[in-house]
Scaffold this active site. Structure first.
Site, mmCIF file in Angstrom:
data_model
loop_
_atom_site.group_PDB
_atom_site.id
_atom_site.type_symbol
_atom_site.label_atom_id
_atom_site.label_comp_id
_atom_site.label_asym_id
_atom_site.label_seq_id
_atom_site.Cartn_x
_atom_site.Cartn_y
_atom_site.Cartn_z
ATOM 1 N N PRO A 233 0.856 -1.195 0.000
ATOM 2 C CA PRO A 233 0.000 0.000 0.000
ATOM 3 C C PRO A 233 0.887 1.237 0.000
ATOM 4 O O PRO A 233 1.786 1.366 0.829
ATOM 5 C CB PRO A 233 -0.783 -0.129 1.318
ATOM 6 C CG PRO A 233 0.073 -0.982 2.193
ATOM 7 C CD PRO A 233 0.836 -1.903 1.291
ATOM 8 N N MET A 234 0.654 2.146 -0.953
ATOM 9 C CA MET A 234 1.494 3.336 -1.071
ATOM 10 C C MET A 234 0.610 4.554 -1.274
ATOM 11 O O MET A 234 -0.147 4.620 -2.253
ATOM 12 C CB MET A 234 2.485 3.181 -2.238
ATOM 13 C CG MET A 234 3.530 2.098 -2.018
ATOM 14 S SD MET A 234 4.597 1.811 -3.448
ATOM 15 C CE MET A 234 3.531 0.748 -4.461
ATOM 16 N N CYS B 292 3.306 3.395 9.225
ATOM 17 C CA CYS B 292 3.502 4.711 8.605
ATOM 18 C C CYS B 292 4.042 5.700 9.625
ATOM 19 O O CYS B 292 3.472 5.860 10.711
ATOM 20 C CB CYS B 292 2.189 5.223 8.027
ATOM 21 S SG CYS B 292 2.342 6.836 7.227
ATOM 22 N N LYS C 25 0.434 -4.711 9.296
ATOM 23 C CA LYS C 25 1.687 -4.315 8.655
ATOM 24 C C LYS C 25 2.432 -3.416 9.627
ATOM 25 O O LYS C 25 1.904 -2.386 10.062
ATOM 26 C CB LYS C 25 1.435 -3.575 7.338
ATOM 27 C CG LYS C 25 2.707 -3.267 6.557
ATOM 28 C CD LYS C 25 2.386 -2.659 5.190
ATOM 29 C CE LYS C 25 3.646 -2.541 4.335
ATOM 30 N NZ LYS C 25 4.632 -1.587 4.880
ATOM 31 N N GLY D 94 10.343 -4.130 2.395
ATOM 32 C CA GLY D 94 11.406 -3.151 2.543
ATOM 33 C C GLY D 94 12.605 -3.410 1.661
ATOM 34 O O GLY D 94 13.326 -4.380 1.881
ATOM 35 N N GLY D 95 12.789 -2.579 0.648
ATOM 36 C CA GLY D 95 14.003 -2.623 -0.148
ATOM 37 C C GLY D 95 14.113 -3.738 -1.162
ATOM 38 O O GLY D 95 15.166 -3.889 -1.794
ATOM 39 N N GLY E 227 7.263 -2.594 -3.080
ATOM 40 C CA GLY E 227 6.616 -1.297 -3.136
ATOM 41 C C GLY E 227 7.088 -0.489 -4.320
ATOM 42 O O GLY E 227 6.566 -0.606 -5.422
ATOM 43 N N GLN F 199 -6.401 -1.408 3.485
ATOM 44 C CA GLN F 199 -5.565 -1.026 4.622
ATOM 45 C C GLN F 199 -6.206 0.136 5.363
ATOM 46 O O GLN F 199 -6.533 1.172 4.778
ATOM 47 C CB GLN F 199 -4.150 -0.630 4.207
ATOM 48 C CG GLN F 199 -3.279 -0.425 5.456
ATOM 49 C CD GLN F 199 -1.871 0.023 5.168
ATOM 50 O OE1 GLN F 199 -1.659 1.158 4.732
ATOM 51 N NE2 GLN F 199 -0.898 -0.839 5.437
ATOM 52 N N HIS G 55 8.004 -4.533 7.719
ATOM 53 C CA HIS G 55 8.988 -3.669 7.067
ATOM 54 C C HIS G 55 10.263 -3.743 7.899
ATOM 55 O O HIS G 55 10.267 -3.367 9.073
ATOM 56 C CB HIS G 55 8.461 -2.242 7.004
ATOM 57 C CG HIS G 55 9.333 -1.306 6.225
ATOM 58 N ND1 HIS G 55 8.820 -0.293 5.448
ATOM 59 C CD2 HIS G 55 10.678 -1.217 6.099
ATOM 60 C CE1 HIS G 55 9.810 0.382 4.887
ATOM 61 N NE2 HIS G 55 10.950 -0.165 5.262
#
Length: 331
Positions: A12-13, A95, A134, A207-208, A228, A65, A166
């Site tokens: 989710p972004m 977040c 998350k 993450g990454g 992401g 989310q 993350h």
């Protein structure tokens, strides 16, 4: 072997993974699990639900989310989300933005595992779809070993069996959300130790992760991976997902067929009062690494915001990358 529901997920972004982005991503992969942008509880309860929650049926499996910290409010929002057809309700505990902190949710909830457990329990009591979390590996000066273990154990006891982690801490003071995606360093080993300690839980690494090669590597340790920015900026890597990560014999869709499929979708969107660039902005990286990729991106980014009929612009972009009737300005 665990079910493959979360084997490959797209993160989710905020401002990116809206319904148009998700529609394009679903064209590329039938198996990837899609997530909405984070939607706050008040917005779900009091906002324009079609605008906030509506999605194309092709997007399944899709998770909503939620951002919030009030168990009763989250329960009401989760119930609404289930009624709208979402396959999963995910709670954002990762977040780090100032706006989210002011609302006392997001990553700051890492310091309140009992409250997160109460939120999960309240949502699980009113929905039948899975409720997942998350999170980060910690915040600020937390001990990423002891505090993460306590957080996971407490929330798992409330019935959550799927955690998307993350693999870096969030620093809530002094760093911007962008900096929180890069500082401090990723710690995949910490998430691996969590998985080894709680093998019965579904642990998804986030993450990454920048490629499907990296995703395959991490799937030797974790139950799932979540991409992401790589999925957003270079979306055509998603065309490999079904075959390489799920063993599907579904033919990979071509970039050209993605564009051809988007034409009627964009035209339906425009007919409802939308603007073509609402869709086009999400595919600027479709031809990343391919001949004429820069010209393709320039054509859409320069003409897209002014366009009122997106079909013709997509056809021009398609002709450009296929070497047919090149527009002089895009050569």
């Amino acid at each position: 072997m665990k079910a493959q529901a979360h084997r490959f997920c797209i993160a989710p972004m905020m401002d990116w993974t809206d319904r148009h982005c998700r529609f394009a991503h679903r064209l590329l992969s039938a198996q990837a699990r899609l997530y909405t942008e984070m939607v706050t509880v008040p917005a779900v309860i009091h906002g324009k639900r079609e605008q906030l929650l509506g999605f194309d049926p092709s997007e399944h499996a899709i998770a909503l989310q939620l951002g919030g910290s009030d168990p009763a409010g989250l329960a009401e929002a989760a119930k609404i989300g289930e009624a709208w057809g979402y396959d999963e309700i995910n709670l954002n505990v990762g977040c780090p933005s100032d706006r989210v902190q002011v609302g006392s949710f997001g990553a700051c909830l890492m310091a309140e595992p009992e409250l997160v457990a109460a939120c999960v329990a309240a949502m699980r009591a009113v929905v039948r779809v899975p409720v997942t979390v998350k999170c980060r590996i910690g915040i600020d000066d937390q001990d990423s070993e002891a505090d993460l273990d306590r957080f996971i154990d407490t929330v798992a006891e409330a019935g959550c069996d799927t955690f998307i982690v993350h693999a870096r801490k969030a620093w809530l003071k002094g760093l911007s959300p962008k900096e929180n995606r890069e500082v401090p360093p990723l710690d995949y080993g910490r998430v691996a130790r969590l998985k080894a300690r709680r093998p019965e839980l579904t642990i998804v690494l986030n993450g990454g992760i920048g490629s499907i090669d990296e995703a395959e590597h991490h799937l030797q340790t974790f139950d799932g991976v979540m991409l992401g920015r790589a999925a957003y900026h270079t979306p055509y890597i998603l065309a490999e997902v079904d075959r390489r990560l799920f063993g599907s014999d579904r033919p990979e869709i071509s970039r050209g067929d993605v564009l051809r499929t988007l034409i009627p979708y964009i035209e339906r969107h425009v007919a409802k009062g939308g603007r073509p660039y609402n869709v086009l902005r999400h595919i600027l990286g479709l031809y990343h690494g391919q001949p004429r990729a820069r010209a393709f991106r320039r054509l859409l980014s320069e003409q897209g915001p002014r366009a009122t009929a997106g079909g013709d612009l997509v056809r021009a972009a398609l002709a450009l990358v296929e070497g047919r009737d090149l527009p002089a300005a895009a050569e």
